[in-house]
Design an enzyme around this catalytic site. Structure first.
Site, short mmCIF file in Angstrom:
data_model
loop_
_atom_site.label_atom_id
_atom_site.label_comp_id
_atom_site.label_asym_id
_atom_site.label_seq_id
_atom_site.Cartn_x
_atom_site.Cartn_y
_atom_site.Cartn_z
N HIS A 52 33.71 -48.89 2.00
CA HIS A 52 32.33 -48.40 2.06
C HIS A 52 31.33 -49.37 1.44
O HIS A 52 30.13 -49.24 1.66
CB HIS A 52 32.21 -47.01 1.42
CG HIS A 52 32.29 -46.98 -0.07
ND1 HIS A 52 33.43 -46.66 -0.75
CD2 HIS A 52 31.36 -47.21 -1.01
CE1 HIS A 52 33.19 -46.69 -2.04
NE2 HIS A 52 31.95 -47.02 -2.23
N ASP A 79 39.74 -46.44 2.55
CA ASP A 79 38.58 -47.05 1.90
C ASP A 79 38.91 -48.41 1.30
O ASP A 79 38.45 -48.75 0.21
CB ASP A 79 38.00 -46.12 0.82
CG ASP A 79 36.57 -46.49 0.46
OD1 ASP A 79 35.90 -47.14 1.27
OD2 ASP A 79 36.13 -46.13 -0.66
N SER A 137 32.18 -49.42 -7.37
CA SER A 137 33.04 -49.32 -6.19
C SER A 137 33.69 -50.65 -5.85
O SER A 137 33.02 -51.68 -5.76
CB SER A 137 32.23 -48.86 -4.98
OG SER A 137 32.14 -47.48 -4.94
#
Length: 494
Positions: A134, A164, A237
């Protein structure tokens, strides 16, 4: 970057709201692993006499391999420019515009440019980087900044939205520092862990905590997250989660929050899962998964009593897809899968990952309980159709040249597996970057059902519909995404 759920989502942060909380995806090897330190964090004694761990030496050793990732994507939809309107509410709802009649500005030619950021870490000396999907999904430009402030453009070697994960590559001269990969299976609840990343753009931020839980499922088909209370925020992230030996044991990916900020519940992808998928992501750009062809549901004590089973364990088959591997092997609705390929199935969430990782064509033993009796079934695993990649030999070069779109016909078994009727559906095999198809938001794996409200079931029918519309007019496509969602998309030639 705003800490609201909506801002997270707009920065390619996939969120799942549950009970007023948010599971937010956060934005803002050399295969011979490097030697890891032989000692745990040094102890520090406080003035009160308490002994606490110090992560100073681990942070100094690990930080050089952590990178800051910036991405630029294009959004063609109308949206508010900075300074217009109110920020979203605490649960992501849109608040009224500041005055009656106000509407967001229309997109400029080419669409609005969106900027996102995240973290990553170097796993090979030649510049291979691991991060979250993402962080770079739909990005047109990706820039990687090293800990010494050097910046490099990056290309995507492979992405896997279902887990992911994404693998990037930068071109540099000389060897780069590498983060050694550890064993996430060896982690225990209560172990110390350290996260390094770029929360809110604050580069090389180090936080620490413990492993709060393992095997967490938060909404994805292959979830097996490590839960930690180490502070993780938007921008972390894709960054690494280290054990006390300086080895990467997880990739920070999501948070559980009411505000979008850290409240002490973060989630990391186990590094062992990433190590399993890395070779295929690097070489083919995608992941091939096994397919069993069953719909499953969790067992409950009530179901166990009704089925005459002692323990509420296993994966209950709610449905079997026709002509699937499960159907061919004789599995039935109501069967309770308790072992798969000699591995015990204690919870239904364990089965999808085991099936997905099974090599296509392999025959595996499946133990089920049927009508209170144990039964062994041999199942030959097939390939998950939605992961099909278009073969260069069957790409429609003419369509790809004009629209940046490669199409191919769906095979009968794919159409049945994906739930389409006969006479509908054309697979998008690949999308060329910076093409009309890419700008419209089409993705590999999409299935085109209609062109200008005309149902299509072959590449030839797509061509016919395009020819009928005229070369200068935009096309209205109705598509089905790989996740099952449908939407209209306008495709206009440059």
């Amino acid at each position: 970057m705003s800490t609201t759920k909506k801002a997270l989502t707009s920065a390619v942060a996939a969120s799942l709201a549950i009970g007023g909380f948010t599971f937010g995806r956060m934005t803002q090897v050399d295969r011979v692993q490097a030697e890891s330190p032989e000692h745990a964090p040094a102890a520090v004694t406080t003035p009160s006499g308490r002994v606490l761990p110090s992560f100073a030496s681990l942070a100094a050793q690990a930080s050089p391999a952590v990178v800051y990732i910036k991405s630029v994507s294009v959004d063609k939809a109308a949206q508010s420019e900075p300074g217009f309107g109110f920020p979203p509410g605490p649960f992501g709802e849109d608040l009224p515009f500041p005055f009656p009649g106000f509407r967001p500005p229309t997109p400029p030619p080419g669409g609005f440019r969106r900027r996102g950021s995240g973290s990553g870490f170097i796993i090979r000396k030649d510049g291979v980087i691991l991060t979250n999907n993402h962080v770079v999904e739909a990005a047109r430009e990706i820039t990687v900044t090293l800990s010494d402030k050097r910046e490099y453009p990056a290309k995507v070697l492979g992405r896997d939205p279902k887990t992911d994960l994404a693998v990037l590559k930068i071109e540099t001269k000389g060897d780069l520092p590498v983060a050694p990969l550890g064993d996430s299976d060896a982690l225990q609840v209560g172990d110390w862990v350290m996260a390094i990343g770029n929360p809110f753009g604050l580069s090389n931020t180090v936080t620490a905590g413990i492993v709060s839980a393992k095997g967490r499922v938060i909404g994805g088909p292959y979830d097996n997250f490590i839960q930690t209370d180490a502070s993780i925020n938007p921008g972390n992230s894709g960054g690494p989660l280290f054990n006390d030996r300086g080895e990467v044991v997880g990739i920070n990916s999501a948070i559980y929050s009411q505000t979008g900020g850290n409240i002490g519940i973060g989630f990391a992808i186990p590094i062992n899962l990433a190590k399993q998928l890395l070779p295929e992501l690097e070489t083919t750009g995608s992941v091939t998964r096994g397919w069993l062809g069953v719909t499953i549901q969790p067992m409950t004590p009530e179901l166990a009593t009704s089925l005459g089973v002692e323990n509420a364990q296993g994966a209950l088959i709610a449905d079997v897809t026709a002509k699937s591997p499960a159907a061919k092997a004789g599995l039935e609705r109501g069967d309770l899968i308790v072992r798969y390929n000699d591995k015990e199935i204690k919870d239904s969430t364990a089965l999808p990952g085991l099936v997905a990782s099974t090599p296509v064509g392999k025959t595996v033993p499946v133990e089920v309980i049927r009508n209170g009796k144990t039964k062994m079934v041999a199942v030959t695993i097939a390939k998950l159709a939605e992961q099909e990649r278009v073969d260069a030999a069957v790409e429609d070069a003419a369509q790809k040249g004009k629209w940046g779109l490669a199409l191919r016909d769906l095979r009968p078994d794919e159409r049945e597996q994906l739930g389409f009727q006969d006479g509908e559906g054309v697979l998008v095999g690949s999308v060329q970057p910076d093409s009309p198809a890419a700008e419209a938001g089409l993705q590999a794996g999409d299935v085109i059902l209609q062109v200008n409200k005309t149902t299509v079931a072959s590449v030839a029918e797509v061509k016919k519909a395009i020819s009928k519309a005229g070369s200068d007019k935009p096309l209205l496509l109705f598509i089905r995404r790989a996740d099952g969602n449908s939407q209209f998309i306008t495709l206009a030639a440059k």
